[in-house]
Design an enzyme around this catalytic site. Structure first.
Site, PDB file in Angstrom:
ATOM      1  N   THR A  48     -13.505  -2.178  -0.702  1.00 42.79           N
ATOM      2  CA  THR A  48     -12.069  -2.028  -0.425  1.00 42.79           C
ATOM      3  C   THR A  48     -11.443  -0.910  -1.259  1.00 42.79           C
ATOM      4  OG1 THR A  48     -11.918  -4.365   0.118  1.00 42.79           O
ATOM      5  CG2 THR A  48      -9.859  -3.245  -0.376  1.00 42.79           C
ATOM      6  N   TYR A 105      -2.243 -10.901   7.591  1.00 39.46           N
ATOM      7  CA  TYR A 105      -2.400 -10.813   6.135  1.00 39.46           C
ATOM      8  C   TYR A 105      -1.971 -12.079   5.405  1.00 39.46           C
ATOM      9  CZ  TYR A 105      -3.404  -5.819   6.469  1.00 39.46           C
ATOM     10  OH  TYR A 105      -3.974  -4.604   6.745  1.00 39.46           O
ATOM     11  N   ASN A 163      -5.581   2.029   3.026  1.00 41.93           N
ATOM     12  CA  ASN A 163      -6.939   1.835   3.488  1.00 41.93           C
ATOM     13  C   ASN A 163      -6.996   2.071   5.000  1.00 41.93           C
ATOM     14  OD1 ASN A 163      -9.610   0.903   3.715  1.00 41.93           O
ATOM     15  ND2 ASN A 163      -9.257  -0.435   1.960  1.00 41.93           N
TER      16      ASN A 163
END
Length: 141
Positions: A85, A43, A106
């Protein structure tokens, strides 16, 4: 990559089947726990965002299923199948549209470019874990 929500909700086989039915070829698959260091590398593009630590906490909260798929225009096809998303923007019929309720939880990650796919595959797989096999269905797909 299937994030912890897919495992917790028992949808692994169901979602893999969607990619297989599309005609994509699975060449890498493993269940793993991601540690903090690997999560932060994954990330890294979001490291300056306020939700960065939440991403790291979620992806490290339970095992994930990392995968490598092949196919013509694979990245763009997978992105379309995965959907937007934000779950409120994900169309019905997409994976996020059908299975996801909250952005911060998610259920799936999909690379957004060939370059990022190569980088991410390198984070989660050794070369020996990728299997380029002869697919007898290639001419039919």
């Amino acid at each position: 990559m299937f994030k912890p929500g897919v495992l917790n909700r028992r949808h692994v086989g169901e979602i893999i089947a969607r990619f297989e039915k599309k005609g994509l070829k699975l060449v890498g698959l493993k269940m793993m726990r991601i540690d903090n260091e690997l999560a932060k590398k994954h990330y890294d593009v979001h490291s300056d965002k306020p939700f960065f630590q939440d991403l790291v906490n979620f992806i490290t909260s339970a095992p994930v299923v990392a995968m490598v798929w092949q196919g013509d225009d694979c990245v763009s096809i997978v992105r379309k199948m995965v959907g937007a998303t934000k779950p409120s923007e994900a169309q019905p019929g997409t994976i996020r549209g059908d299975y996801c309720m909250h952005t911060n939880m998610n259920i799936i990650h999909a690379s957004d470019s060939d370059e990022n796919a190569a980088r991410e595959i390198g984070l989660f797989f050794d070369e020996s874990e990728i299997f380029d096999w002869a697919d007898a269905l290639t001419d039919w797909i």
